[in-house]
Design a protein around this motif. Sequence first.
Motif, PDB file in Angstrom:
ATOM      1  N   UNK A   1      10.741  13.581  -6.318  1.00  0.00           N
ATOM      2  CA  UNK A   1      10.163  14.604  -5.442  1.00  0.00           C
ATOM      3  C   UNK A   1       8.872  14.091  -4.823  1.00  0.00           C
ATOM      4  N   UNK A   2       8.075  13.386  -5.624  1.00  0.00           N
ATOM      5  CA  UNK A   2       6.836  12.811  -5.113  1.00  0.00           C
ATOM      6  C   UNK A   2       7.132  11.764  -4.048  1.00  0.00           C
ATOM      7  N   UNK A   3       8.130  10.930  -4.283  1.00  0.00           N
ATOM      8  CA  UNK A   3       8.487   9.900  -3.306  1.00  0.00           C
ATOM      9  C   UNK A   3       8.998  10.509  -2.001  1.00  0.00           C
ATOM     10  N   UNK A   4       9.800  11.541  -2.087  1.00  0.00           N
ATOM     11  CA  UNK A   4      10.303  12.187  -0.878  1.00  0.00           C
ATOM     12  C   UNK A   4       9.177  12.912  -0.136  1.00  0.00           C
ATOM     13  N   UNK A   5       8.257  13.501  -0.876  1.00  0.00           N
ATOM     14  CA  UNK A   5       7.091  14.111  -0.246  1.00  0.00           C
ATOM     15  C   UNK A   5       6.213  13.074   0.433  1.00  0.00           C
ATOM     16  N   UNK A   6       6.032  11.930  -0.207  1.00  0.00           N
ATOM     17  CA  UNK A   6       5.273  10.831   0.388  1.00  0.00           C
ATOM     18  C   UNK A   6       5.945  10.347   1.667  1.00  0.00           C
ATOM     19  N   UNK A   7       7.259  10.291   1.669  1.00  0.00           N
ATOM     20  CA  UNK A   7       7.986   9.884   2.865  1.00  0.00           C
ATOM     21  C   UNK A   7       7.738  10.858   4.013  1.00  0.00           C
ATOM     22  N   UNK A   8       7.732  12.133   3.719  1.00  0.00           N
ATOM     23  CA  UNK A   8       7.427  13.125   4.752  1.00  0.00           C
ATOM     24  C   UNK A   8       6.021  12.966   5.288  1.00  0.00           C
ATOM     25  N   UNK A   9       5.074  12.720   4.402  1.00  0.00           N
ATOM     26  CA  UNK A   9       3.690  12.490   4.812  1.00  0.00           C
ATOM     27  C   UNK A   9       3.584  11.251   5.704  1.00  0.00           C
ATOM     28  N   UNK A  10       4.281  10.193   5.325  1.00  0.00           N
ATOM     29  CA  UNK A  10       4.260   8.961   6.119  1.00  0.00           C
ATOM     30  C   UNK A  10       4.923   9.166   7.485  1.00  0.00           C
ATOM     31  N   UNK A  11       5.996   9.933   7.523  1.00  0.00           N
ATOM     32  CA  UNK A  11       6.641  10.208   8.805  1.00  0.00           C
ATOM     33  C   UNK A  11       5.743  11.031   9.721  1.00  0.00           C
TER      34      UNK A  11
ATOM     35  N   UNK B   1       1.949  -0.550  16.218  1.00  0.00           N
ATOM     36  CA  UNK B   1       2.116  -1.453  15.075  1.00  0.00           C
ATOM     37  C   UNK B   1       1.938  -0.730  13.750  1.00  0.00           C
ATOM     38  N   UNK B   2       0.913   0.094  13.672  1.00  0.00           N
ATOM     39  CA  UNK B   2       0.677   0.891  12.471  1.00  0.00           C
ATOM     40  C   UNK B   2       1.809   1.890  12.264  1.00  0.00           C
ATOM     41  N   UNK B   3       2.298   2.470  13.346  1.00  0.00           N
ATOM     42  CA  UNK B   3       3.398   3.434  13.235  1.00  0.00           C
ATOM     43  C   UNK B   3       4.651   2.771  12.679  1.00  0.00           C
ATOM     44  N   UNK B   4       4.915   1.548  13.086  1.00  0.00           N
ATOM     45  CA  UNK B   4       6.087   0.829  12.575  1.00  0.00           C
ATOM     46  C   UNK B   4       5.920   0.541  11.084  1.00  0.00           C
ATOM     47  N   UNK B   5       4.726   0.158  10.674  1.00  0.00           N
ATOM     48  CA  UNK B   5       4.482  -0.083   9.248  1.00  0.00           C
ATOM     49  C   UNK B   5       4.629   1.203   8.431  1.00  0.00           C
ATOM     50  N   UNK B   6       4.127   2.299   8.967  1.00  0.00           N
ATOM     51  CA  UNK B   6       4.281   3.580   8.279  1.00  0.00           C
ATOM     52  C   UNK B   6       5.743   3.986   8.189  1.00  0.00           C
TER      53      UNK B   6
ATOM     54  N   UNK C   1       3.566   8.552  11.271  1.00  0.00           N
ATOM     55  CA  UNK C   1       4.272   7.847  12.346  1.00  0.00           C
ATOM     56  C   UNK C   1       4.220   8.669  13.623  1.00  0.00           C
ATOM     57  N   UNK C   2       4.496   9.934  13.506  1.00  0.00           N
ATOM     58  CA  UNK C   2       4.487  10.825  14.667  1.00  0.00           C
ATOM     59  C   UNK C   2       3.093  10.889  15.303  1.00  0.00           C
ATOM     60  N   UNK C   3       2.073  10.927  14.466  1.00  0.00           N
ATOM     61  CA  UNK C   3       0.712  11.075  14.970  1.00  0.00           C
ATOM     62  C   UNK C   3       0.177   9.799  15.609  1.00  0.00           C
TER      63      UNK C   3
END
Length: 52
Positions: A7-17, A29-34, A20-22
């Motif tokens: 659940x923490x990993x999936x939440x982290x993925x949402x935060x990272x996405x 380049x940073x967006x691709x890494x995120x 990416x959007x922002x």
Amino acid sequence: MADILPIILLGLAGFLLGGVYATWKTARGLAVLLAAAAVLAVAGGIGWLYWG
């Protein structure tokens, strides 16, 4: 802890996405890494759910 980690990993993925959007228009380049980190977090979360 093993029950909460996917659940923490999936939440982290949402935060990272969200990151990416922002950052897509200003720092691609940073967006691709995120995005790559988000994919790894999703894969880890799903993998942990199935095989953990």
